[in-house]
Design an enzyme around this catalytic site. Structure first.
Site, PDB file in Angstrom:
ATOM      1  CE  LYS A  55      -1.872   1.770   3.724  1.00 44.76           C
ATOM      2  NZ  LYS A  55      -2.588   1.813   4.993  1.00 44.76           N
ATOM      3  CG  ASP A  71      -7.179   3.862   2.469  1.00 47.64           C
ATOM      4  OD1 ASP A  71      -8.167   3.523   1.767  1.00 47.64           O
ATOM      5  OD2 ASP A  71      -7.066   4.987   2.960  1.00 47.64           O
TER       6      ASP A  71
END
Ligand code: SF4
Length: 259
Positions: free
Chosen positions: A130, A148
């Site tokens: 991420k 996220d």
């Protein structure tokens, strides 16, 4: 009662693209909310953002970035001093270790520079997929999808994918949009999740995506109740965009810190 036939792949792609276009109009201010001026600063800010709001990180980083300018500065940091600087972001002992280890790894393996490839970034301490995508998209202009918690919740509410694993979500959503749009799409989805489509009480009655969203009704559909749930400095513009009187948005919603 009418039964709807299941959505085709083409139908889903078209709806996804429409959602993307509406989000572009809804959040013209979407951007990476972590302040930074280079890839190293963004990597550091992203590590600090774990379990912490971006606003809090942005309060800490000006002093931090003035004191630590290079990977070598982090590699040779005085632990106690660094801990003190980043303490307000929480979990500061672990984060200090990550920053020192990151600095050391960058110096040892990449001449002190943050690499611009996903495969290299994910080998660095404190940098998962991420974070790597955030860095690629915002510091290197390499399109990246950032899955996220907000992104994950919203694409599931929109039934754009049934995947639950972040990497599979990344690939599934990536297939619905042109690659060049990935980075900004991620910002817009995250903006919508922070300001409108909250985890617990989404502002469905004040949402520009109401007609495209299978989860419409998860939160209040009454415009007055929904307007109170909008958040952030553009909360009144968000209300106006769906024809709600902006004055129904309370001042504390406009001043509210986005999660
Ligand atoms: S209609 Fe409700 S659930 Fe759907 S995106 Fe908007 S706020 Fe979220």
């Amino acid at each position: 009662m009418t039964t709807r036939s299941p959505e085709t792949d083409l139908g889903r792609t078209r709806r996804a693209r429409r959602i993307g276009r509406v989000l572009t109009e809804t959040h013209p201010d979407a951007h990476c909310e972590l302040d930074h001026s280079n890839a190293l600063e963004l990597a550091v800010a992203t590590i600090l953002s774990a379990q912490c709001t971006d606003k809090k990180v942005n309060e800490v980083t000006p002093k931090l970035f003035a004191r630590y300018r290079t990977a070598a500065d982090y590699a040779g940091a005085d632990r106690a001093e660094l801990e003190e600087l980043i303490r307000p972001t929480g979990f500061y002992r672990n984060k200090t270790s990550s920053l020192i280890n990151l600095g050391q790894a960058l110096c040892e393996r990449y001449d002190g520079e943050v690499p611009g490839r996903l495969a290299d970034l994910v080998t660095l301490p404190g940098i998962g997929r991420k974070t790597a995508n955030v860095i690629l998209g915002n510091a290197f202009d390499v399109p990246g999808i950032t899955v996220d918690t907000h992104f994950q919740r919203l694409v599931q509410r929109w039934q754009l994918t049934t995947e639950t694993d972040p990497v599979k979500i990344e690939h599934a959503i990536g297939a619905l949009y042109p690659k060049r749009d990935w980075t900004m799409l991620s910002h817009r989805i995250i903006f919508h999740g922070r300001r409108v489509c909250h985890a617990r009480k989404p502002a469905c009655g004040a949402c520009t995506l109401a007609k495209l969203c299978p989860a419409y009704g998860t939160g209040p559909t009454d415009p007055v109740a929904a307007a109170k749930l909008l958040k952030g400095p553009r909360a009144r513009d968000l209300a106006a965009a769906v024809g709600i009187d902006p004055d129904l948005v309370p001042q504390q919603a406009v001043a509210a810190e986005v999660p």
